[in-house]
Design an enzyme around this catalytic site. Structure first.
Site, PDB file in Angstrom:
ATOM      1  N   ASN A  45       0.870  -1.179   0.000  1.00 47.11           N
ATOM      2  CA  ASN A  45       0.000   0.000   0.000  1.00 47.11           C
ATOM      3  C   ASN A  45       0.904   1.226   0.000  1.00 47.11           C
ATOM      4  O   ASN A  45       1.503   1.550   1.022  1.00 47.11           O
ATOM      5  CB  ASN A  45      -0.887  -0.043   1.257  1.00 47.11           C
ATOM      6  N   TRP A  46       0.995   1.868  -1.156  1.00 54.30           N
ATOM      7  CA  TRP A  46       1.900   3.027  -1.268  1.00 54.30           C
ATOM      8  C   TRP A  46       1.301   4.285  -0.632  1.00 54.30           C
ATOM      9  O   TRP A  46       1.956   5.304  -0.552  1.00 54.30           O
ATOM     10  CB  TRP A  46       2.231   3.287  -2.737  1.00 54.30           C
ATOM     11  N   LYS A  47       0.046   4.222  -0.244  1.00 57.79           N
ATOM     12  CA  LYS A  47      -0.639   5.383   0.358  1.00 57.79           C
ATOM     13  C   LYS A  47      -0.436   6.627  -0.528  1.00 57.79           C
ATOM     14  O   LYS A  47      -0.429   6.509  -1.752  1.00 57.79           O
ATOM     15  CB  LYS A  47      -0.128   5.603   1.782  1.00 57.79           C
ATOM     16  N   HIS A  59      -9.380   0.747   5.084  1.00 58.25           N
ATOM     17  CA  HIS A  59      -8.098   0.964   5.771  1.00 58.25           C
ATOM     18  C   HIS A  59      -8.339   1.888   6.964  1.00 58.25           C
ATOM     19  O   HIS A  59      -9.167   2.799   6.892  1.00 58.25           O
ATOM     20  CB  HIS A  59      -7.097   1.581   4.790  1.00 58.25           C
ATOM     21  N   GLU A  74      -6.784   4.319   8.034  1.00 62.32           N
ATOM     22  CA  GLU A  74      -6.602   5.751   7.743  1.00 62.32           C
ATOM     23  C   GLU A  74      -7.846   6.323   7.070  1.00 62.32           C
ATOM     24  O   GLU A  74      -8.192   7.495   7.287  1.00 62.32           O
ATOM     25  CB  GLU A  74      -5.333   5.941   6.888  1.00 62.32           C
ATOM     26  N   GLU A  78      -5.024  -5.318  10.587  1.00 58.30           N
ATOM     27  CA  GLU A  78      -4.026  -4.275  10.772  1.00 58.30           C
ATOM     28  C   GLU A  78      -4.288  -3.541  12.089  1.00 58.30           C
ATOM     29  O   GLU A  78      -5.122  -2.618  12.122  1.00 58.30           O
ATOM     30  CB  GLU A  78      -4.087  -3.269   9.622  1.00 58.30           C
ATOM     31  N   GLY A 133       2.838   1.924  10.724  1.00 58.85           N
ATOM     32  CA  GLY A 133       3.825   2.996  10.590  1.00 58.85           C
ATOM     33  C   GLY A 133       4.563   3.338  11.872  1.00 58.85           C
ATOM     34  O   GLY A 133       5.227   4.371  11.939  1.00 58.85           O
ATOM     35  N   SER A 152       3.717  -2.466  10.190  1.00 57.32           N
ATOM     36  CA  SER A 152       5.171  -2.469  10.412  1.00 57.32           C
ATOM     37  C   SER A 152       5.842  -3.774  10.011  1.00 57.32           C
ATOM     38  O   SER A 152       6.801  -4.209  10.662  1.00 57.32           O
ATOM     39  CB  SER A 152       5.486  -2.110  11.871  1.00 57.32           C
ATOM     40  N   GLY A 193       2.912  -1.208   4.209  1.00 62.40           N
ATOM     41  CA  GLY A 193       2.938   0.203   3.854  1.00 62.40           C
ATOM     42  C   GLY A 193       4.355   0.643   3.510  1.00 62.40           C
ATOM     43  O   GLY A 193       4.852   0.398   2.414  1.00 62.40           O
ATOM     44  N   GLY A 194       5.025   1.256   4.485  1.00 60.23           N
ATOM     45  CA  GLY A 194       6.332   1.882   4.256  1.00 60.23           C
ATOM     46  C   GLY A 194       7.336   0.995   3.530  1.00 60.23           C
ATOM     47  O   GLY A 194       8.035   1.451   2.610  1.00 60.23           O
TER      48      GLY A 194
HETATM   49  C1  PEP Z   1      -0.621  -0.006   6.124  1.00 62.71           C
HETATM   50  O1  PEP Z   1      -0.855   1.177   6.209  1.00 62.71           O
HETATM   51  O2  PEP Z   1      -1.422  -0.746   5.522  1.00 62.71           O
HETATM   52  C2  PEP Z   1       0.600  -0.516   6.734  1.00 62.71           C
HETATM   53  C3  PEP Z   1       0.616  -1.771   7.061  1.00 62.71           C
HETATM   54  O3  PEP Z   1       1.614   0.368   6.948  1.00 62.71           O
HETATM   55  P1  PEP Z   1       3.083   0.060   7.532  1.00 62.71           P
HETATM   56  O4  PEP Z   1       3.559  -1.227   6.896  1.00 62.71           O
HETATM   57  O5  PEP Z   1       3.911   1.215   7.134  1.00 62.71           O
HETATM   58  O6  PEP Z   1       2.944  -0.107   9.001  1.00 62.71           O
END
Ligand code: PEP
Length: 254
Positions: free
Chosen positions: A11-13, A98, A100, A168, A174, A214, A235-236
């Site tokens: 997920n590049w957000k 999600h 967010e 999640e 994050g 994470s 994500g990241g």
């Molecule tokens: C996400 O936002 O779906 C996610 C898992 O982010 P991160 O891996 O950066 O925690």
């Protein structure tokens, strides 16, 4: 029960410029030259990049998904994007619910449910996200919160072919913090059981349940080995091809 093929979805957000197409291409090349990785891969970039990635990744092992969709097909909804538009642009899946989106846009379980139905209508796989906040975990409410989100967000029409669930924990996204493997196992086992009442035994036992929060190359092997974890939503660490590939390497055969 037949083995569930894992998926690692990135997920590049709100990250990704035209130049980021090269990271996606680099991931595809890593997967092409390392065919011992036994997992599927997907990138969910900003909507502007979907057609570019879809074209560049044609014939590769990397699929393309959207990050959100509106419930309805078209109309006067400035700034929104429909599942049909995502499909037309080359997406095969879309993330819905999600945390967010739930937090920033006040999306309820009912809204997420409607978005999942929109995904099915457009022929997309819905990646439905659930997860508790820090306060809810501290209050010992994790299993109840996740079960409630599943009941509200997962349509009865969901099945293993059109739906993926991503657990999640909000506090893990994050932050560099992750639940223990035992905690992840407890939630994933609970989700598998809860899903029976929504989609039936057969669909529940075949549905992919991803862990997200994470995930990095350094913890992927431990987290992906947990019972009932069938991949990751990342994500990241999905923004760089090498890190993304490092996570996929948890699924190296043999
Ligand atoms: C996400 O936002 O779906 C996610 C898992 O982010 P991160 O891996 O950066 O925690």
């Amino acid at each position: 029960m037949t083995a569930i093929r894992p998926l690692v979805a990135g997920n590049w957000k709100m990250n990704g410029l035209l130049s980021s197409v090269s990271e996606a291409a680099a991931l595809a090349e890593l997967l092409r030259s390392n065919d011992e990785i036994e997992a599927d891969a997907m990138i969910c970039p900003p909507a502007t990049l979907i057609p570019l990635l879809a074209e560049r990744l044609t014939g590769s092992r990397v699929a393309v998904g959207g990050q959100d969709c509106h419930q309805i097909e078209s109309g006067a909804h400035t700034g929104d994007i429909s599942a049909e538009i995502l499909a037309d642009a080359g997406a095969s899946a879309v993330i819905v619910g999600h945390s967010e989106r739930r937090a920033d846009h006040g999306e309820s379980d009912a809204t997420v449910n409607a978005k999942a139905l929109a995904a099915y209508r457009a022929g997309l796989v819905a990646i439905i996200c659930v997860g508790e906040t820090d306060a809810q975990r501290d209050a010992g409410e994790t299993l109840d919160i996740v079960a409630g989100q599943l009941r509200g967000s997962v349509p009865a029409a969901a099945g293993a072919g059109n739906t993926i669930i991503a657990y999640e924990p909000v506090w893990a996204i994050g932050t560099g913090r992750t639940p223990t493997a035992d905690d992840v196992a407890e939630v994933h086992n609970h989700m598998r059981t809860q899903l029976i009442a929504i989609v039936g035994d057969g669909e529940s036992s075949a549905m992919r349940l991803l862990y997200g929060g994470s995930v990095k190359p350094s913890n992927a092997t431990e987290l992906m080995a947990v019972e009932n974890v069938n991949g990751a939503l990342v994500g990241g660490a999905s923004l760089k091809a090498d890190d993304f590939f490092g996570i996929l390497s948890a699924y190296t055969a043999g």
